[in-house]
Enzyme design. Structure first.
Site, mmCIF file in Angstrom:
data_model
loop_
_atom_site.group_PDB
_atom_site.id
_atom_site.type_symbol
_atom_site.label_atom_id
_atom_site.label_comp_id
_atom_site.label_asym_id
_atom_site.label_seq_id
_atom_site.Cartn_x
_atom_site.Cartn_y
_atom_site.Cartn_z
ATOM 1 N N GLU A 298 -14.114 -25.800 -1.246
ATOM 2 C CA GLU A 298 -14.318 -25.499 0.098
ATOM 3 C C GLU A 298 -13.817 -24.146 0.312
ATOM 4 O O GLU A 298 -12.751 -23.935 0.293
ATOM 5 C CB GLU A 298 -13.809 -26.193 1.027
ATOM 6 C CG GLU A 298 -14.260 -27.812 1.150
ATOM 7 C CD GLU A 298 -15.534 -28.203 1.646
ATOM 8 O OE1 GLU A 298 -16.296 -27.006 2.207
ATOM 9 O OE2 GLU A 298 -16.059 -28.914 1.379
ATOM 10 N N LYS B 72 -0.409 -30.463 -2.514
ATOM 11 C CA LYS B 72 0.340 -29.175 -2.351
ATOM 12 C C LYS B 72 -0.053 -28.222 -1.242
ATOM 13 O O LYS B 72 -1.252 -27.686 -1.055
ATOM 14 C CB LYS B 72 -0.188 -28.327 -3.685
ATOM 15 C CG LYS B 72 0.942 -27.242 -3.916
ATOM 16 C CD LYS B 72 0.580 -26.032 -4.718
ATOM 17 C CE LYS B 72 -0.287 -24.999 -3.970
ATOM 18 N NZ LYS B 72 0.560 -24.504 -2.664
ATOM 19 N N CYS C 67 -12.692 -20.064 8.049
ATOM 20 C CA CYS C 67 -13.618 -19.932 6.853
ATOM 21 C C CYS C 67 -14.956 -19.817 7.336
ATOM 22 O O CYS C 67 -15.795 -19.160 7.120
ATOM 23 C CB CYS C 67 -13.699 -21.201 5.953
ATOM 24 S SG CYS C 67 -13.440 -22.646 6.988
ATOM 25 N N GLU D 164 -14.949 -11.128 3.115
ATOM 26 C CA GLU D 164 -14.612 -12.026 4.078
ATOM 27 C C GLU D 164 -13.101 -11.134 4.149
ATOM 28 O O GLU D 164 -12.255 -11.043 3.524
ATOM 29 C CB GLU D 164 -14.055 -13.439 3.400
ATOM 30 C CG GLU D 164 -13.471 -14.450 4.366
ATOM 31 C CD GLU D 164 -13.382 -15.721 3.914
ATOM 32 O OE1 GLU D 164 -12.643 -15.900 2.623
ATOM 33 O OE2 GLU D 164 -13.444 -16.640 4.412
HETATM 34 P P1 NAD Z 1 -5.737 -19.040 -1.307
HETATM 35 O O1 NAD Z 1 -6.938 -19.420 -2.285
HETATM 36 O O2 NAD Z 1 -5.032 -18.078 -1.335
HETATM 37 O O3 NAD Z 1 -4.888 -20.371 -1.360
HETATM 38 C C1 NAD Z 1 -5.322 -21.754 -1.027
HETATM 39 C C2 NAD Z 1 -4.362 -22.745 -1.716
HETATM 40 O O4 NAD Z 1 -4.413 -22.581 -2.957
HETATM 41 C C3 NAD Z 1 -2.894 -22.526 -1.246
HETATM 42 O O5 NAD Z 1 -2.264 -23.728 -1.379
HETATM 43 C C4 NAD Z 1 -2.353 -21.825 -2.388
HETATM 44 O O6 NAD Z 1 -0.928 -21.987 -2.802
HETATM 45 C C5 NAD Z 1 -3.179 -22.347 -3.570
HETATM 46 N N1 NAD Z 1 -3.174 -21.529 -4.852
HETATM 47 C C6 NAD Z 1 -2.800 -20.422 -5.046
HETATM 48 N N2 NAD Z 1 -2.889 -19.987 -6.337
HETATM 49 C C7 NAD Z 1 -3.395 -20.888 -6.969
HETATM 50 C C8 NAD Z 1 -3.698 -21.446 -8.318
HETATM 51 N N3 NAD Z 1 -3.615 -20.321 -9.446
HETATM 52 N N4 NAD Z 1 -3.912 -22.409 -8.657
HETATM 53 C C9 NAD Z 1 -4.007 -23.586 -8.069
HETATM 54 N N5 NAD Z 1 -3.784 -23.291 -6.618
HETATM 55 C C10 NAD Z 1 -3.203 -22.151 -5.831
HETATM 56 O O7 NAD Z 1 -6.412 -19.542 0.243
HETATM 57 P P2 NAD Z 1 -5.785 -19.077 1.592
HETATM 58 O O8 NAD Z 1 -5.412 -17.681 1.605
HETATM 59 O O9 NAD Z 1 -4.419 -20.111 1.849
HETATM 60 O O10 NAD Z 1 -6.951 -19.610 2.462
HETATM 61 C C11 NAD Z 1 -7.861 -18.758 2.909
HETATM 62 C C12 NAD Z 1 -9.260 -18.786 2.280
HETATM 63 O O11 NAD Z 1 -9.564 -20.376 2.474
HETATM 64 C C13 NAD Z 1 -10.328 -18.192 2.750
HETATM 65 O O12 NAD Z 1 -11.085 -17.591 1.887
HETATM 66 C C14 NAD Z 1 -11.247 -19.267 3.710
HETATM 67 O O13 NAD Z 1 -12.397 -18.784 3.876
HETATM 68 C C15 NAD Z 1 -10.942 -20.278 2.878
HETATM 69 N N6 NAD Z 1 -10.992 -21.608 3.716
HETATM 70 C C16 NAD Z 1 -12.041 -22.494 3.375
HETATM 71 C C17 NAD Z 1 -12.385 -23.612 4.397
HETATM 72 C C18 NAD Z 1 -13.735 -24.324 4.179
HETATM 73 O O14 NAD Z 1 -13.677 -25.344 4.793
HETATM 74 N N7 NAD Z 1 -14.616 -23.819 3.355
HETATM 75 C C19 NAD Z 1 -11.434 -23.917 5.316
HETATM 76 C C20 NAD Z 1 -10.343 -23.143 5.195
HETATM 77 C C21 NAD Z 1 -10.191 -21.976 4.719
#
Ligand code: NAD
Length: 484
Positions: free
Chosen positions: A254, A179, A288, A385
């Site tokens: 992550e 997804k 991140c 963040e």
């Molecule tokens: P997000 O948590 O909003 O979304 C991430 C994914 O989860 C998307 O595909 C989203 O559609 C999905 N999602 C949303 N609600 C969900 C639910 N209820 N159940 C299952 N899946 C769901 O995060 P984002 O805004 O896309 O990304 C930013 C975040 O990701 C930041 O906190 C960043 O630090 C983190 N990040 C971490 C790493 C790492 O390697 N640690 C790398 C990149 C980003």
């Protein structure tokens, strides 16, 4: 794909076929640099996840009926196809995620190809052990694929992080329901198509686009999905952990970061300032591991601030399709508003905007590189963040003070140290609570090196041999040698 008034429309990719979403709904995908509509993409539902999970379950037998060496060759063929189609993928990623095209060409695209080739090399090296536990039995282990993997990908590096999950899972013999983030599905859809062309059997790699709260939730709840690999925010990660508890699903998270990048007074300031600026402003701060807290020894504080401002002034912001652009927009209007809200919060908390702090232009979701000084460690802009191009500069007294501030958040993904003193470097690197510590550089990752954090940064490691743990389970086999 159908062409609908020049804006392409994409279906779900399930069991090797394009499938109309059960809802009949499509979401609109924008280019965040121009706000133009670039595609309509299927909004998947719980029913679509069910179809995909069942297809992936059935495909497990097919995928594992192929020798490990042949699976490696197929993954290498997918890498070849990514290479062959890289200009198209680079353009799609840049247009969809608002990334400067030069940066996708230099970083995301080669990293995706490298990751595929690296795990293609692992397929026939995932081995068990003969463990001489007894004299009356032959006892050994085999490593079995964990089964069907649900991969949930964020919007900041859709192509690269998508492949970080797909490549090791396929190498281990797993099948997937992927997804992509709702805002950035374009490269994942194309990769699903290229996977079929590479010879990955139908059903092995299914792409189900749609909302996290619908598709993501359904994946976490689905009994036929054995494992969730998630990259995203701590808030959603926590929900996934709770949801996974129902079926005792294996998970890797992550999550976010608030990484400290520490500049000591003996550092080479030219490289420290250059590295620290790119550590926070790269990908418009939507990283991140962004070095969002720049800890500076009090003796060099003013000089570092002046030099960082000078660098920020020269960051070329603009058209993501131009090779000269260094910084693009934020991914969405929502993300831009979140970042602008944090800038307001910082001002109200008493921090000082030394540079930037405003939206750039009125088309596209651009925010200027922003530098806050007079930041107290306890302020929200120093603890939470922001996920935007906002640096908080925090002065420190000595080594101990730097370590205390650096370790003083709920996150622990990464950290940086700039110093010429090798003893200090090692001492501080050991004291820092972080999954990765960069020394006299910042921000690099390599698929051969484990990646991940603890605390609010999640758990489990991607990359390297460590990632194979995520997608396999050891099985013990005990063969009696006793005569009947
Ligand atoms: P997000 O948590 O909003 O979304 C991430 C994914 O989860 C998307 O595909 C989203 O559609 C999905 N999602 C949303 N609600 C969900 C639910 N209820 N159940 C299952 N899946 C769901 O995060 P984002 O805004 O896309 O990304 C930013 C975040 O990701 C930041 O906190 C960043 O630090 C983190 N990040 C971490 C790493 C790492 O390697 N640690 C790398 C990149 C980003």
């Amino acid at each position: 794909m159908n062409d609908n008034k020049k804006v392409p429309q994409y279906e779900l990719l399930i069991d090797g076929k394009w499938v109309t979403p059960e809802s009949g709904q499509y979401s609109t995908i924008l280019n965040p640099a121009t706000e133009e509509v670039i595609a309509h993409v299927a909004a998947g539902s719980e029913k679509d996840v069910d179809t995909a999970a069942k297809a992936a379950r059935a495909a497990l037998k097919v995928w594992n009926g192929i020798t490990a060496a042949e699976r490696g060759r197929i993954l290498n063929r997918l890498a070849d196809l990514l290479e062959k189609n890289q200009e198209e993928l680079i353009m799609l990623e840049s247009m969809n995620a608002g990334k400067p095209i030069a940066s996708v060409r230099r970083q995301d695209m080669p990293a995706a190809i490298d990751t595929l080739r690296y795990y293609a090399g692992w397929t026939d090296k995932i081995i068990g052990q003969v463990i001489p536990a007894r004299t009356d039995a032959l006892t050994y282990t085999v490593r079995e694929p964990v089964g069907v993997v649900g991969a949930i990908v964020p919007w900041n590096f859709p192509l690269m992080i998508g492949i970080w999950k797909i490549a090791p899972a396929l190498a281990c013999g797993c099948t997937l329901v992927v997804k992509p983030a709702e805002l950035t599905p374009m490269t994942a859809i194309r990769i699903g198509e290229l996977a079929l062309e590479a010879g990955i059997p139908p059903g092995v790699l299914n792409i189900v686009t749609g909302k996290g709260s619908v598709v993501g939730d359904a994946m976490v709840a689905h009994p036929q999905i054995d494992k969730i690999t998630f990259t995203g925010s701590p808030k959603v990660g926590r929900g996934i952990m709770q949801g996974a508890a129902v079926n005792f699903k294996k998970i890797t998270l992550e999550l976010g970061g608030k990484s400290a990048n520490i500049i000591f007074d003996d550092a080479d300031l030219d490289s420290a300032v250059r590295g620290s600026a790119s550590g926070i402003f790269f990908n418009a701060g939507q990283v991140c591991s962004a070095g969002s807290r720049i800890l500076v020894h009090k003796k060099i504080h003013d000089e570092v601030v002046d030099r960082l401002i000078e660098r920020a002034k020269h960051i070329r912001i603009g058209d993501t399709a131009s090779d000269d652009t260094i910084m693009g927009p934020l991914v969405s209007r929502n993300q831009m508003n979140t970042v602008m809200d944090y800038i307001d919060i910082g001002k109200k908390e008493g921090a000082c905007v030394a540079y930037g702090g405003q939206r750039v232009g009125d088309k596209g979701f651009y925010v200027s590189p922003t530098i806050f000084t007079d930041v107290q460690h306890e302020m929200r802009i120093s603890q939470e963040e922001i996920f935007g191009p906002v640096a908080s500069i925090i002065p420190f007294e000595d080594e101990e003070d730097a370590i205390r501030i650096a370790n003083g958040t709920a996150f622990s993904l990464a950290a940086g140290i700039w110093s010429a003193d090798v003893t200090r470097i090692h001492k501080v690197a050991h004291e820092l609570r972080a999954g990765t510590v960069w020394i006299n550089t910042y921000g690099y990752t390599d698929v051969r090196l484990p990646w991940g954090g603890t605390g609010e940064s999640g758990f489990g490691r991607e990359h390297g041999e460590a990632a194979l743990e995520n997608f396999t389970e050891p099985k013990t086999i005990w063969l009696s040698l006793l005569k009947r």
